[in-house]
Design a protein around this motif. Structure first.
Motif, mmCIF file in Angstrom:
data_model
loop_
_atom_site.group_PDB
_atom_site.id
_atom_site.type_symbol
_atom_site.label_atom_id
_atom_site.label_comp_id
_atom_site.label_asym_id
_atom_site.label_seq_id
_atom_site.Cartn_x
_atom_site.Cartn_y
_atom_site.Cartn_z
ATOM 1 N N HIS A 15 -0.599 0.878 -17.932
ATOM 2 C CA HIS A 15 0.960 1.979 -17.651
ATOM 3 C C HIS A 15 2.042 1.434 -17.419
ATOM 4 O O HIS A 15 3.240 2.177 -17.305
ATOM 5 N N ILE A 16 2.460 0.092 -17.611
ATOM 6 C CA ILE A 16 4.136 -0.175 -17.153
ATOM 7 C C ILE A 16 4.167 -0.855 -18.325
ATOM 8 O O ILE A 16 3.574 -2.104 -18.290
ATOM 9 N N SER A 17 5.419 -0.729 -18.331
ATOM 10 C CA SER A 17 6.059 -2.245 -19.698
ATOM 11 C C SER A 17 7.592 -2.109 -19.426
ATOM 12 O O SER A 17 8.737 -0.963 -19.063
ATOM 13 N N PRO A 18 7.795 -2.860 -19.276
ATOM 14 C CA PRO A 18 6.882 -4.621 -19.021
ATOM 15 C C PRO A 18 7.016 -4.537 -18.235
ATOM 16 O O PRO A 18 7.755 -4.329 -16.295
ATOM 17 N N PHE A 19 5.535 -4.878 -17.618
ATOM 18 C CA PHE A 19 4.379 -5.161 -16.494
ATOM 19 C C PHE A 19 5.387 -6.859 -16.426
ATOM 20 O O PHE A 19 5.011 -8.027 -17.339
ATOM 21 N N ILE A 20 5.112 -6.946 -14.852
ATOM 22 C CA ILE A 20 5.978 -8.457 -14.457
ATOM 23 C C ILE A 20 5.052 -9.445 -13.883
ATOM 24 O O ILE A 20 4.152 -8.848 -13.375
ATOM 25 N N ALA A 50 10.202 -0.513 -3.397
ATOM 26 C CA ALA A 50 9.594 -0.652 -4.382
ATOM 27 C C ALA A 50 10.240 -2.019 -5.543
ATOM 28 O O ALA A 50 10.087 -1.507 -6.356
ATOM 29 N N SER A 51 9.814 -3.443 -4.668
ATOM 30 C CA SER A 51 10.320 -4.417 -5.402
ATOM 31 C C SER A 51 8.226 -5.030 -6.031
ATOM 32 O O SER A 51 8.387 -5.579 -6.910
ATOM 33 N N GLY A 52 7.525 -4.252 -5.391
ATOM 34 C CA GLY A 52 6.669 -4.468 -6.305
ATOM 35 C C GLY A 52 5.283 -5.135 -5.282
ATOM 36 O O GLY A 52 4.994 -5.936 -5.802
ATOM 37 N N LYS A 53 5.972 -5.127 -3.951
ATOM 38 C CA LYS A 53 4.843 -5.966 -2.900
ATOM 39 C C LYS A 53 3.250 -5.812 -3.276
ATOM 40 O O LYS A 53 2.569 -6.188 -3.149
ATOM 41 N N ASP A 61 -0.322 -4.974 4.215
ATOM 42 C CA ASP A 61 0.925 -4.252 4.231
ATOM 43 C C ASP A 61 1.308 -3.519 5.679
ATOM 44 O O ASP A 61 0.968 -2.873 5.624
ATOM 45 N N GLU A 62 2.442 -4.272 5.202
ATOM 46 C CA GLU A 62 3.316 -3.338 6.533
ATOM 47 C C GLU A 62 2.343 -3.895 7.983
ATOM 48 O O GLU A 62 2.790 -3.017 8.641
ATOM 49 N N LEU A 63 2.805 -4.869 8.354
ATOM 50 C CA LEU A 63 1.849 -4.665 9.498
ATOM 51 C C LEU A 63 2.769 -4.551 10.852
ATOM 52 O O LEU A 63 4.456 -5.100 10.837
HETATM 53 N N1 LIG Z 1 4.714 -6.450 -11.381
HETATM 54 C C1 LIG Z 1 5.570 -5.471 -11.980
HETATM 55 N N2 LIG Z 1 5.608 -4.825 -12.712
HETATM 56 C C2 LIG Z 1 6.368 -3.957 -12.967
HETATM 57 N N3 LIG Z 1 6.622 -2.864 -12.676
HETATM 58 C C3 LIG Z 1 5.820 -2.872 -11.349
HETATM 59 C C4 LIG Z 1 5.471 -4.311 -10.295
HETATM 60 N N4 LIG Z 1 4.881 -4.555 -9.870
HETATM 61 C C5 LIG Z 1 5.334 -2.896 -9.210
HETATM 62 N N5 LIG Z 1 5.654 -2.344 -9.938
HETATM 63 C C6 LIG Z 1 6.830 -1.080 -10.501
HETATM 64 O O1 LIG Z 1 7.130 -0.733 -9.066
HETATM 65 C C7 LIG Z 1 6.633 0.231 -7.847
HETATM 66 C C8 LIG Z 1 6.559 0.137 -6.763
HETATM 67 O O2 LIG Z 1 5.695 -1.087 -6.165
HETATM 68 P P1 LIG Z 1 5.511 -1.146 -4.916
HETATM 69 O O3 LIG Z 1 4.886 0.110 -4.599
HETATM 70 O O4 LIG Z 1 4.729 -2.455 -4.810
HETATM 71 O O5 LIG Z 1 7.115 -1.610 -4.785
HETATM 72 P P2 LIG Z 1 6.832 -1.926 -3.099
HETATM 73 O O6 LIG Z 1 7.633 -3.050 -2.768
HETATM 74 O O7 LIG Z 1 5.318 -2.322 -1.961
HETATM 75 O O8 LIG Z 1 7.489 -1.096 -2.251
HETATM 76 P P3 LIG Z 1 7.721 -0.082 -0.990
HETATM 77 O O9 LIG Z 1 8.171 -1.771 0.006
HETATM 78 O O10 LIG Z 1 8.713 0.664 -0.930
HETATM 79 O O11 LIG Z 1 6.515 0.035 0.060
HETATM 80 C C9 LIG Z 1 5.368 0.779 -8.833
HETATM 81 O O12 LIG Z 1 5.244 2.037 -8.956
HETATM 82 C C10 LIG Z 1 5.067 0.417 -10.404
HETATM 83 O O13 LIG Z 1 6.040 1.232 -10.662
#
Ligand SMILES: Nc1ncnc2c1ncn2[C@@H]1O[C@H](COP(=O)(O)OP(=O)(O)OP(=O)(O)O)[C@@H](O)[C@H]1O
Length: 693
Positions: A564-569, A590-593, A665-667
């Motif tokens: 669903h995400i392009s490109p997925f890292i 929103a860095s993908g943690k 997540d977020e202890l």
């Molecule tokens: N590996 C990835 N490649 C591409 N996009 C990604 C990847 N991981 C996450 N994303 C995108 O980034 C968005 C945010 O991801 P996620 O919720 O994991 O971030 P987070 O770091 O947990 O954010 P927060 O700190 O706000 O909780 C996701 O909805 C997704 O669309």
């Protein structure tokens, strides 16, 4: 009961016979006998009186499964897995009931629990014994997996006051699950043992089962409680059917053999259900490309209870990998699984699993196939349209020397022709474009097309029961109504005779070794699941993982989000016991943690069910427990409070061991920064001592 479900189909006729005579006390036996008589009488009465074809369909539905070389397999799409409706039919003598008996001794300190699941859908009796956690997570997990209709517990658990287990259950089970408390004395391990011996379908395997079960007193007690409940259930609807069962596929489930995933984790990771939308994607719905209900059920159960035995996981992985490599075999296999027309051809192609091949070439099965072919027309197929289905039902059984069946079919055919001729005649006579439709309840009806640009159409009085549709008018005539009634009668006559012939077929099959049929059902389910894994491997470019005591996955992707995400890292994951089994992941918003964390858990589950994983290479440990607390919804932060989070953490800390995977997540996010940090540090220290991942 789902007619397309092989297991359900098989159990219906074969398990019914005399009731559990020797093992019940006289009064109970009389009770059951009385109910049996009542039931049979009502069937007979209904059989003679009932003219509604809709109620008569199950028998021939079954006959329709019995296709040439296809034994009893039949396709039907989108079958709900576990229906909670209680439905009976004179043919099936069974219901979609799942009984879950739990045995505990509330006054003792240990949380030892015995459980027994009797699934009338599949003819399975699964019993188990475990030391549960202080909040009974294992038993709740089982309830989530099997979705019982009844939970049966000893009365000492509810009186004089509710035990902790009952209190927790009451707050955690769905409304449609009913709780029943039955006398303590009905939970007897000796009785349970006798019942298992008597009701196992695989008598020859009992000796090996004995070694495993004879000391499992709690599990055996639960078996006896479950069986007592079945035999003494005064709910007419249920007792009518369930007591008729005599044999079960009996299985002892060792909790050690599967990964424990707590119910919160199941929800958080969206393993079988999407948190936000019911129809949204979950791991199960994403991976599921199975073609049979058995395969689908097996996949769901496996996602909720991944395996922990490396040898078994590897066998699956290798089979799926092999299938993915041999695309032509996979395509052919999937095609066959979908149509179920030539099992012999299908399985002769399977070279990867001797076990499956042996089951499928068993002489018993060949004997049964021959029998089926003697009785059932080879070109009989399933139809989705009700008119076609009626026709298939009508001609499913070979008439052979049965003159009566031939005559009834002739009558049916004549009335049918008469109806079609009549409709043609109406069309010419009234100069209207008259088509016809068919519904099981209504029979044939007329569809008169409205002229273009006109919403009104003036029809002569011969046309009755008019109903206005968008582009046509549905109606009937007196003659058509009469002919429908005659057709209905003729059809029922054909069904009645066909049912007798099928009864005869069932009797003959009953004398064969029917456990082979269950093995066949299981083999097909497994094959279906492996094909599903193989197709996913090809479609999404998965790799075959290996197992070791460390975690190293190269270029891992989130199985669902990558599409669903392009490109997925992609990300590498590394965790080595003693040096890097504890990770702190930081990053901006929103860095993908969260996605990364989820990914680790999902990959572990996929690997442990024998499914290849989205990565370029992967080495994983086998985890016995998985707990995840992922916060991927900002609303959740506001809703949750510190105390709640701490309760969850306490539970995790109480339950983790060195083979646990824990994801948080977020202890301590609900607390002040200094306090939160202090708490987080002490929690982390504790986890490090335990050496979990
Ligand atoms: N590996 C990835 N490649 C591409 N996009 C990604 C990847 N991981 C996450 N994303 C995108 O980034 C968005 C945010 O991801 P996620 O919720 O994991 O971030 P987070 O770091 O947990 O954010 P927060 O700190 O706000 O909780 C996701 O909805 C997704 O669309």
């Amino acid at each position: 009961m789902e007619p397309s479900n092989l297991s359900s189909f098989l159990n219906t006729k074969f398990f019914e016979t005399d009731v559990l005579k020797e093992n019940v006390e006289k009064t109970q036996y009389d009770n059951v006998k009385r109910k049996t008589k009542l039931y049979l009488d009502s069937i007979k009465k209904k059989f003679l009186q009932d003219t509604s074809s809709s109620k008569k369909t199950p028998a021939i539905n079954k006959s329709l499964f019995i296709q040439k070389n296809a034994l009893f397999i039949h396709k039907k799409s989108n079958t709900p897995q576990i229906s909670r409706n209680i439905t009976t039919s004179k043919w099936s003598n069974t219901i979609d009931t799942i009984i879950f008996a739990i045995f505990e001794t509330p006054n003792t300190l240990s949380n030892k629990i015995g459980s027994c699941i009797v699934n009338f859908n599949t003819g399975e009796l699964i019993f188990s014994e475990m030391i549960d956690t202080s909040i009974f997570i294992r038993i709740l997990h089982k309830i989530q997996v099997y979705e019982p209709t009844f939970i049966v517990t000893p009365s000492s658990s509810s009186s004089p006051y509710y035990s902790k287990l009952i209190t927790i259950l009451k707050n955690n089970i769905p409304e449609c699950t009913k709780m029943k408390h039955i006398p303590n004395k009905t939970f007897s391990s000796e009785k349970g043992f006798e019942l298992i011996k008597e009701h196992t379908i695989e008598k020859e395997k009992f000796d090996s089962l004995y070694e495993e079960i004879h000391e499992k007193k709690y599990a055996l007690a639960a078996v006896s409680g479950a069986m007592w409940f079945i035999m003494n259930n005064f709910d007419q609807k249920i007792s009518n059917s369930t007591f008729a069962f005599r044999y079960f596929r009996i299985r002892f489930e060792n909790p050690e053999d599967t990964m424990l995933i707590d119910s919160q984790t199941i929800r958080t990771l969206e393993l079988v259900e999407n948190k936000n939308e019911k129809t949204g994607l979950s791991l199960f719905s994403f991976l599921n490309s199975t073609c049979t209900p058995m395969g689908k059920r097996l996949l769901r159960n496996n996602i909720l209870q991944p395996l922990t035995h490396q040898k078994n996981i590897m066998l699956r992985l290798e089979s799926a990998f092999e299938l993915a490599k041999k695309r032509d075999i996979l395509t052919d296999t999937t095609k066959e699984l979908k149509t179920f027309e030539d099992l012999d051809k299908l399985f002769s192609k399977l070279l990867f699993s001797n076990k499956i091949r042996n089951i499928l070439s068993s002489e018993t099965l060949l004997g049964i196939t021959d029998l089926v072919n003697t009785y059932i027309n080879e070109d009989c197929i399933w139809a989705n349209n009700s008119y076609e289905l009626q026709k298939q039902k009508c001609y499913a059984v070979k008439s052979g020397s049965n003159g009566l069946l031939k005559v009834s079919r002739e009558v049916y055919r004549n009335i049918l022709n008469e109806i079609l001729e009549d409709i043609k005649m109406l069309s010419t006579k009234y100069h209207h474009n008259i088509a016809h439709g068919y519904e099981t309840k209504r029979g044939f009806f007329l569809k008169i097309k409205k002229p273009v640009n006109s919403k009104i159409i003036d029809l002569p009085s011969i046309f009755i029961n008019k109903s206005n549709k968008k582009s046509y008018i549905e109606c009937s005539t007196i003659n058509l109504l009469k002919a429908n009634a005659r057709l209905h009668e003729a059809f029922n006559e054909v069904l009645l005779i066909s049912e007798q012939i099928i009864d005869d077929l069932f009797d003959k099959i009953k004398n064969k070794n029917i456990s082979s049929l269950f093995m066949l059902a299981e083999a097909i389910a497994m094959l279906d699941m492996l094909c599903c894994f193989a197709s996913n491997t090809i479609k999404y470019k998965y790799c075959k993982p290996v197992f070791a005591d460390f975690l190293y996955v190269k270029k891992s992707r989130h199985p669902i989000l990558e599409n669903h995400i392009s490109p997925f890292i992609s990300n590498d994951i590394l965790s080595i016991k003693g040096s890097s089994n504890f990770h702190i992941i930081t990053g901006c918003n929103a860095s993908g943690k969260s996605v990364y964390l989820k990914q680790i858990a999902l990959l572990s589950i996929m690997a442990q069910i024998g499914c290849l994983i989205p990565a370029t290479s992967g080495t994983l440990p086998i985890f016995k427990k998985l707990h995840a607390r992922i916060c991927n919804d900002s609303m959740e932060i506001n809703k949750s409070n510190f105390a709640f989070e701490m309760k969850e953490i306490i539970y995790y800390l109480e339950n983790i061991s060195c083979d646990s995977l824990l994801i948080i997540d977020e202890l301590c996010r609900g607390s002040d920064i200094n306090q939160g940090l202090a708490l987080a540090l002490s929690i982390v220290e504790y986890m490090l001592n335990i050496n979990s991942t």
